[in-house]
Design a protein around this motif. Structure first.
Motif, short mmCIF file in Angstrom:
data_model
loop_
_atom_site.label_atom_id
_atom_site.label_comp_id
_atom_site.label_asym_id
_atom_site.label_seq_id
_atom_site.Cartn_x
_atom_site.Cartn_y
_atom_site.Cartn_z
N ILE A 1 51.80 -79.14 -11.20
CA ILE A 1 52.47 -80.28 -11.21
C ILE A 1 52.64 -80.53 -12.79
O ILE A 1 51.67 -80.55 -13.43
CB ILE A 1 52.03 -81.58 -10.52
CG1 ILE A 1 51.86 -81.36 -9.08
CG2 ILE A 1 52.82 -82.74 -10.78
CD1 ILE A 1 51.26 -82.38 -8.25
N PHE A 2 53.85 -80.87 -13.32
CA PHE A 2 54.16 -80.98 -14.44
C PHE A 2 54.04 -79.92 -15.48
O PHE A 2 54.54 -79.82 -16.76
CB PHE A 2 53.15 -82.11 -15.21
CG PHE A 2 53.42 -83.72 -14.47
CD1 PHE A 2 54.61 -84.03 -14.38
CD2 PHE A 2 52.28 -84.10 -13.94
CE1 PHE A 2 54.78 -85.36 -13.63
CE2 PHE A 2 52.58 -85.48 -13.15
CZ PHE A 2 53.71 -85.83 -13.28
N GLY A 3 53.65 -78.60 -14.96
CA GLY A 3 53.19 -77.62 -15.70
C GLY A 3 54.72 -76.73 -15.80
O GLY A 3 55.62 -77.11 -15.26
N VAL A 4 54.91 -75.76 -16.74
CA VAL A 4 55.91 -74.86 -16.94
C VAL A 4 56.22 -74.25 -15.56
O VAL A 4 55.16 -73.54 -15.08
CB VAL A 4 56.00 -74.11 -18.20
CG1 VAL A 4 54.94 -73.15 -18.06
CG2 VAL A 4 57.11 -73.56 -18.22
N ASN A 5 57.27 -74.12 -15.19
CA ASN A 5 57.46 -73.17 -14.05
C ASN A 5 57.90 -71.65 -14.49
O ASN A 5 58.99 -71.38 -14.81
CB ASN A 5 58.86 -73.73 -12.99
CG ASN A 5 59.14 -72.88 -12.07
OD1 ASN A 5 58.23 -71.99 -11.81
ND2 ASN A 5 59.56 -73.53 -10.93
N THR A 6 56.82 -70.95 -14.65
CA THR A 6 57.12 -69.55 -15.00
C THR A 6 58.16 -68.76 -14.36
O THR A 6 58.85 -67.94 -14.79
CB THR A 6 55.77 -68.95 -15.28
OG1 THR A 6 54.79 -69.47 -16.05
CG2 THR A 6 55.94 -67.49 -15.82
N ALA B 1 59.14 -75.50 -23.43
CA ALA B 1 58.88 -75.96 -22.12
C ALA B 1 57.51 -75.55 -21.70
O ALA B 1 56.71 -76.47 -21.28
CB ALA B 1 59.56 -75.18 -21.01
N THR B 2 56.80 -74.77 -22.36
CA THR B 2 55.48 -74.37 -22.18
C THR B 2 54.60 -75.21 -22.83
O THR B 2 53.36 -75.69 -22.59
CB THR B 2 55.06 -72.91 -22.67
OG1 THR B 2 55.89 -71.87 -21.59
CG2 THR B 2 53.80 -72.46 -22.53
N ALA B 3 54.83 -75.42 -24.26
CA ALA B 3 54.41 -76.57 -25.08
C ALA B 3 54.23 -77.78 -24.54
O ALA B 3 53.17 -78.72 -24.44
CB ALA B 3 54.83 -76.32 -26.28
N LYS B 4 55.28 -78.15 -23.87
CA LYS B 4 55.40 -79.60 -23.18
C LYS B 4 54.47 -79.45 -21.94
O LYS B 4 53.89 -80.80 -21.68
CB LYS B 4 56.77 -79.99 -22.90
CG LYS B 4 57.50 -80.37 -24.02
CD LYS B 4 59.06 -80.81 -23.58
CE LYS B 4 59.93 -81.00 -24.91
NZ LYS B 4 61.31 -81.32 -24.48
N GLY B 5 54.66 -78.66 -21.31
CA GLY B 5 53.67 -78.34 -19.86
C GLY B 5 52.29 -78.39 -20.26
O GLY B 5 51.50 -79.07 -19.31
N ASN B 6 51.88 -78.06 -21.27
CA ASN B 6 50.58 -77.92 -21.80
C ASN B 6 49.81 -79.24 -22.21
O ASN B 6 48.68 -79.54 -22.35
CB ASN B 6 50.25 -76.91 -22.77
CG ASN B 6 50.27 -75.23 -22.27
OD1 ASN B 6 50.26 -75.26 -21.00
ND2 ASN B 6 50.60 -74.62 -23.23
#
Length: 496
Positions: free
Chosen positions: A156-161, A320-325
């Motif tokens: 949840i909230f993480g990047v959807n690879t 998006a990855t940085a925001k998800g982290n």
């Protein structure tokens, strides 16, 4: 008598040169046209093999991505798990003792797993069976079954690879396919370069031999004229120097021909026993090419367009990855049934609920701005990439404009060079005849010879540039302007 001897020498010298050429040659000679060389290079050259392997790599990467979206059946287990050891055990009074373990365990799980690209989670339908047997004194055994269980793992909230892969990977594969066709055209461009290098070396050798033959003939005539006082000693010595220089030019031209022959044979992957004899193309494709048409096809079909789109998506993915982290929350839920018994069949009867719900999370309370800094770095990198892409697009458009202008001018340059070649040849032949009757000096004769040689080289060079520009435009647009159709390939057949 002297005229008869001079005539005999002039007649026998070409035959001697041909015999010498036949004795020096090894293997067999083979005429090869430009189209034949291109066909060989596309199949046998190392560059073509490299392009094919790059396409295969991209193809299987794309196949792997597609497989990640499909259901996957897995079987995991431990067959067997034998444990005969001692382990510490704390008694109720706080003291420790060691107890002996002597067990045999078997376990297996069959699962059908499906990645959910819309949410980035994974849904699994599983069935498992565990067996444990206590060996030695007081032995017993037990079965535990989970006939069916539905499990969900969802970040949840993480990047959807997976979602990003669905956007990036098709573009990456389209880029690879366009790049393969462009690479094939680039192989053609390299072939054209090597082919015309050999053709020019062949023409230079023929010119050097002709010049040597004429220089020797003129020197013999000059000797006879000198005896009759019809020519100065200075002109005689100049003609002798021309004859010596002619021999040196033949030797240098032969060495250059061998070097260019080896380069083309090596590139085409043909035997060293073949002496390739390049045939001068009789005609060139007559096409009318416009900048707007070329630019539109290049932006639509060239791998550069796909490359820009992929890099934009990858830059967005990094942000998006940085925001998800910045925070991590993971959900795990399992719903099913379980049973246990000393016997196998009863363990699948009188089943009980088996439900698990877990929510794990990681939320930084104090990280001194590290994660926000990573987001800003990703955004800065994206802006930098966008600036680079903008500059590359401008350069790409400019290069196409210059290429189209060069190609359209090249047709006129080729026509001028071809006409100049014919005129220079006629002028030289006239100069030789005029010199024989004493009407011009050796300086005028040398000037006519140099003009002839330069005009021939210029003709071949202009012909080379015409073909090179033509295929360079094809490599950028992936379009055959001669046949007015797009360049395609059966990629499924190519990679197999």
């Amino acid at each position: 008598m002297r005229k008869i001897l001079l005539l005999v020498v002039c007649l026998l010298m070409p035959a001697a040169l041909v015999a010498q050429e036949d004795n020096d040659s090894t293997g067999y000679e083979r005429d090869i046209t430009l189209s034949e060389a291109i066909a060989l290079a596309r199949v046998q050259s190392v560059d073509a093999a490299v392009a094919l392997n790059e396409l295969k790599t991209a193809y299987w990467e794309y196949r792997t991505f597609r497989a990640n979206l499909l259901p996957e059946v897995n079987f995991t287990g431990q067959l067997p798990n034998y444990n005969k050891s001692y382990s510490s055990y704390q008694n109720s009074d706080g003291s420790y003792t060691f107890v002996r373990n002597n067990t045999l365990g078997l376990s297996g799980e069959l699962s059908i797993d499906q990645n959910i690209w819309l949410t980035g989670g994974k849904l699994s339908l599983t069935s498992s069976l565990d067996y444990v047997s206590q060996l030695g004194r007081g032995s017993y055994h037990q079965f535990m079954s989970v006939p069916v269980s539905l499990e969900l793992t969802q970040p949840i909230f993480g990047v959807n690879t997976l979602k990003w892969d669905r956007r990036i990977e098709p573009v990456r594969y389209a880029e690879a396919k366009a790049k393969f066709i462009s690479a094939t055209e680039e192989v053609t461009m390299t072939t054209i370069t090597y082919f015309f290098n050999l053709l020019l070396a062949k023409e230079n050798l023929a010119t050097a031999r002709q010049n040597k033959e004429n220089a020797d003939r003129l020197y013999q005539v000059a000797l006879a004229k000198r005896e009759r006082g019809q020519i100065s000693k200075n002109d005689l010595l100049q003609l002798k120097l021309n004859a010596l220089q002619g021999q040196a030019d033949v030797t240098a031209a032969e060495s250059n021909l061998n070097a260019q022959m080896f380069q083309l044979r090596s590139f085409l992957g043909v035997s060293e026993q073949e002496n390739l004899n390049p045939v001068l193309p009789e005609k060139v494709p007559e096409v009318d090419i416009h900048y707007d048409d070329v630019l539109g096809k290049a932006l639509e079909r060239n791998s550069f367009a796909q490359n820009i789109r992929r890099r934009q998506l990858e830059a967005d993915y990094q942000v998006a990855t940085a925001k998800g982290n910045m925070r991590s929350i993971n959900l795990f839920a399992s719903v099913g049934f379980t049973g246990q018994n000393k016997d196998l069949r009863p363990s699948y009867q009188n089943l009980l609920d088996n439900q698990i719900v877990q929510v794990g999370f990681t939320i930084p309370l104090l990280d001194w701005g590290k994660r926000r800094g990573q987001v800003q770095v990703a955004k800065s990198n994206r802006e930098l990439e966008m600036s680079r892409i903008k500059q590359e697009q401008m350069n790409f458009n400019q290069n196409i404009f210059l290429l189209v202008a060069n190609f359209n001018n090249q047709a006129q340059q080729l026509g001028i060079a071809e006409e100049a070649d014919k005129i220079a040849e006629q002028r030289y032949n006239t100069s030789v005849q005029t010199f024989m009757i004493g009407r011009i000096s050796t300086l005028d004769l040398n000037d006519a010879q140099n003009s002839k040689d330069e005009a021939r080289q210029k003709h071949i060079s202009e012909l080379y540039y015409y073909w090179y520009y033509f295929y360079q435009i094809r490599s950028l647009t992936l379009w055959d302007f001669e046949q007015n159709r797009e360049l395609e390939a059966d990629f499924e057949a190519v990679v197999r």
